[in-house]
Motif scaffolding. Structure first.
Motif, PDB file in Angstrom:
ATOM      1  N   GLU A 125     -33.563  -8.820  24.617  1.00 54.89           N
ATOM      2  CA  GLU A 125     -32.856 -10.089  24.788  1.00 54.89           C
ATOM      3  C   GLU A 125     -31.577  -9.859  25.582  1.00 54.89           C
ATOM      4  N   ASN A 126     -31.342 -10.737  26.550  1.00 52.06           N
ATOM      5  CA  ASN A 126     -30.147 -10.642  27.378  1.00 52.06           C
ATOM      6  C   ASN A 126     -29.085 -11.590  26.813  1.00 52.06           C
ATOM      7  N   PHE A 127     -28.067 -11.034  26.172  1.00 46.61           N
ATOM      8  CA  PHE A 127     -27.003 -11.829  25.566  1.00 46.61           C
ATOM      9  C   PHE A 127     -25.820 -11.958  26.535  1.00 46.61           C
ATOM     10  N   HIS A 128     -25.217 -13.144  26.569  1.00 45.90           N
ATOM     11  CA  HIS A 128     -24.094 -13.423  27.464  1.00 45.90           C
ATOM     12  C   HIS A 128     -22.880 -13.898  26.664  1.00 45.90           C
ATOM     13  N   ASN A 130     -17.379 -13.048  31.584  1.00 43.24           N
ATOM     14  CA  ASN A 130     -18.733 -13.293  32.070  1.00 43.24           C
ATOM     15  C   ASN A 130     -19.578 -12.046  31.877  1.00 43.24           C
ATOM     16  N   SER A 131     -19.518 -11.451  30.690  1.00 46.49           N
ATOM     17  CA  SER A 131     -20.261 -10.229  30.423  1.00 46.49           C
ATOM     18  C   SER A 131     -21.637 -10.552  29.837  1.00 46.49           C
ATOM     19  N   ASN A 132     -22.519  -9.609  29.957  1.00 45.78           N
ATOM     20  CA  ASN A 132     -23.821  -9.734  29.324  1.00 45.78           C
ATOM     21  C   ASN A 132     -24.315  -8.350  28.910  1.00 45.78           C
ATOM     22  N   SER A 146     -21.913 -21.568  31.873  1.00 50.61           N
ATOM     23  CA  SER A 146     -22.118 -22.452  30.729  1.00 50.61           C
ATOM     24  C   SER A 146     -23.402 -22.086  30.009  1.00 50.61           C
ATOM     25  N   PHE A 147     -23.392 -22.264  28.705  1.00 51.17           N
ATOM     26  CA  PHE A 147     -24.569 -21.962  27.899  1.00 51.17           C
ATOM     27  C   PHE A 147     -25.725 -22.895  28.231  1.00 51.17           C
ATOM     28  N   ALA A 168     -14.980 -17.767  21.340  1.00 55.80           N
ATOM     29  CA  ALA A 168     -15.381 -17.086  20.107  1.00 55.80           C
ATOM     30  C   ALA A 168     -16.153 -15.816  20.424  1.00 55.80           C
ATOM     31  N   GLN A 169     -17.042 -15.881  21.400  1.00 52.26           N
ATOM     32  CA  GLN A 169     -17.792 -14.696  21.788  1.00 52.26           C
ATOM     33  C   GLN A 169     -16.888 -13.656  22.431  1.00 52.26           C
ATOM     34  N   TYR A 170     -15.941 -14.100  23.251  1.00 47.09           N
ATOM     35  CA  TYR A 170     -15.012 -13.149  23.857  1.00 47.09           C
ATOM     36  C   TYR A 170     -14.247 -12.387  22.775  1.00 47.09           C
ATOM     37  N   PHE A 171     -13.824 -13.109  21.752  1.00 53.20           N
ATOM     38  CA  PHE A 171     -13.041 -12.491  20.684  1.00 53.20           C
ATOM     39  C   PHE A 171     -13.877 -11.485  19.888  1.00 53.20           C
TER      40      PHE A 171
END
Length: 227
Positions: free
Chosen positions: A91-94, A72-74, A33-34, A99-102
């Protein structure tokens, strides 16, 4: 025994007509979760229970395949900010959301191909924090991933989630968002959150996982009842 009772209660509206010879279902959600304000809604136990329920259905003559796609990628990206900054910050983006998966650029073609892989159903869930705090963002992600699944001949289904026991959000709030998003995307909603909310307290369990083991079974039963 109690889990069988749950299935019996949810199975009052189950299959009147036999299913097809084989069933392929993809269950999609994030395992993180964010925000700590909402616990992630794990898809793994839901997929496992759904496979067991479908395998036990004598109306299904062929093989049953229920796979869990937990994004669950980063990636660490050197990022330059404004105000005359000349030194990048790592910066570590997850990935937390549909929406992010797409939109996630790394290996995007394969990621979208997984949604189009000829599933009978693609069950969509999202980070509960994104659902409750950014419903428009959640809606866009559900729409985009659902449309991608339809390209492969799949029926996307939106599972209505519910907040964890420590959350300040309500089941009613999650339900309103789910049905608004489902209506906008032309996507059936699986009312698992309402089913869990109306379940007798004597049948509910307490666990550090979300959903709890019985909550995951209830969600699987709701999906089974719909299809």
């Amino acid at each position: 025994m109690q889990t069988r009772v749950i299935l019996l209660l949810m199975g009052m509206s189950v299959l009147i007509q036999p299913l097809k010879a084989d069933v392929r279902i993809l269950v999609v959600d994030s395992t993180n979760s964010f925000s700590a304000a909402e616990q992630a809604f794990s898809p793994r136990d839901i997929a496992t229970n759904l496979a067991c329920v479908l395998t036990g259905d004598a109306a299904i003559a062929g093989p049953v395949s229920v796979l869990c796609l937990s994004f669950n990628s980063n990636k660490v990206v050197d990022t330059l900010y404004g105000q005359g900054t000349v030194t990048p910050t790592a910066e570590n983006f997850h990935i937390y959301s549909l929406a992010q998966y797409f939109c996630w650029p790394d290996d995007r073609s394969n990621a979208l191909a997984r949604l189009r892989d000829g599933w009978d159903y693609v069950v969509l869930m999202d980070d509960p924090y994104i659902v409750s705090a950014l419903p428009g963002y959640h809606a866009q992600g559900a729409y985009d991933t659902g449309e991608e699944a339809r390209k492969g001949g799949s029926q996307p289904l939106l599972l209505m989630q519910w907040p964890s026991a420590s959350s300040a959000n309500t089941v009613a709030g999650f339900g309103e968002i789910a049905y608004r998003v489902g209506d906008g995307a032309g996507m059936p909603v699986i009312p698992a959150g309402f089913a869990w909310d109306n379940l007798s307290p004597a049948l509910k369990d307490i666990s550090g996982s979300h959903p709890t083991p019985r909550g995951a079974y209830m969600s699987a039963a709701c999906i089974y009842a719909h299809i």
